[in-house]
Design a protein around this motif. Structure first.
Motif, PDB file in Angstrom:
ATOM      1  N   LEU A  13       0.852  -1.189   0.000  1.00 17.19           N
ATOM      2  CA  LEU A  13       0.000   0.000   0.000  1.00 17.19           C
ATOM      3  C   LEU A  13       0.887   1.238   0.000  1.00 17.19           C
ATOM      4  O   LEU A  13       1.939   1.256   0.626  1.00 17.19           O
ATOM      5  CB  LEU A  13      -0.884   0.022   1.247  1.00 17.19           C
ATOM      6  N   GLN A  25       1.327   4.940   1.247  1.00 18.18           N
ATOM      7  CA  GLN A  25       0.773   5.803   2.292  1.00 18.18           C
ATOM      8  C   GLN A  25       0.157   7.073   1.723  1.00 18.18           C
ATOM      9  O   GLN A  25      -0.877   7.527   2.206  1.00 18.18           O
ATOM     10  CB  GLN A  25       1.851   6.165   3.310  1.00 18.18           C
ATOM     11  N   THR A  45      -3.460   6.459   0.613  1.00 22.30           N
ATOM     12  CA  THR A  45      -4.304   5.729   1.558  1.00 22.30           C
ATOM     13  C   THR A  45      -4.813   6.690   2.621  1.00 22.30           C
ATOM     14  O   THR A  45      -4.061   7.510   3.138  1.00 22.30           O
ATOM     15  CB  THR A  45      -3.499   4.588   2.224  1.00 22.30           C
ATOM     16  N   TYR A  83      -5.640   7.306   6.183  1.00 21.45           N
ATOM     17  CA  TYR A  83      -5.350   6.715   7.488  1.00 21.45           C
ATOM     18  C   TYR A  83      -5.060   7.808   8.502  1.00 21.45           C
ATOM     19  O   TYR A  83      -4.748   8.933   8.139  1.00 21.45           O
ATOM     20  CB  TYR A  83      -4.186   5.726   7.412  1.00 21.45           C
TER      21      TYR A  83
END
Length: 126
Positions: free
Chosen positions: A81, A83, A86, A88
């Protein structure tokens, strides 16, 4: 984080609103297995499901002070993935994260944990 009814309420609100997946970076992962963490989570009446833990076996040089940041970075890499692509949030009471993770970081107090204001900040970030 201190465990209180308010903490549970605020965290559960975040989880209900965002359906976030939970990856544990807490020091709990050093002395509890994933199954024990899940049992503790359930026992405390917390919503959501613990999905994974970040690695605890990284060997860092003395210059690499941001150990949790490196562990998160390694976790993302292991899952293939990116960062930057994504959504988060890192919630912690100390800042041990990499520069590029700062926009995803929400600082809490070890005395108060997740407050209503922090919960709203986390929801906005997600």
């Amino acid at each position: 984080f201190p465990y209180t009814t308010l903490f549970r309420s605020h965290l559960n609100h975040v989880l209900e609103m965002t359906k976030a997946k939970i990856i544990v970076t807490s020091s709990w992962r050093f002395f509890l297995t994933m199954e024990q963490l899940k049992e503790m989570w359930k026992h405390r009446g917390l919503n959501g499901e613990l999905q994974d833990i970040t690695p605890t076996n990284l060997i860092l040089s003395s210059e690499e002070l941001h150990s949790k940041g490196m562990e998160i970075n390694t976790w993302f890499s292991s899952k293939k993935l990116e960062q930057q692509h994504t959504s988060y949030v890192i919630i912690d009471d100390e800042n041990l994260f990499l520069d590029f993770q700062q926009s995803h970081f929400v600082l809490t107090s070890p005395n108060t944990g997740i407050t209503k204001e922090i919960a709203e900040q986390v929801i906005k970030l997600l």
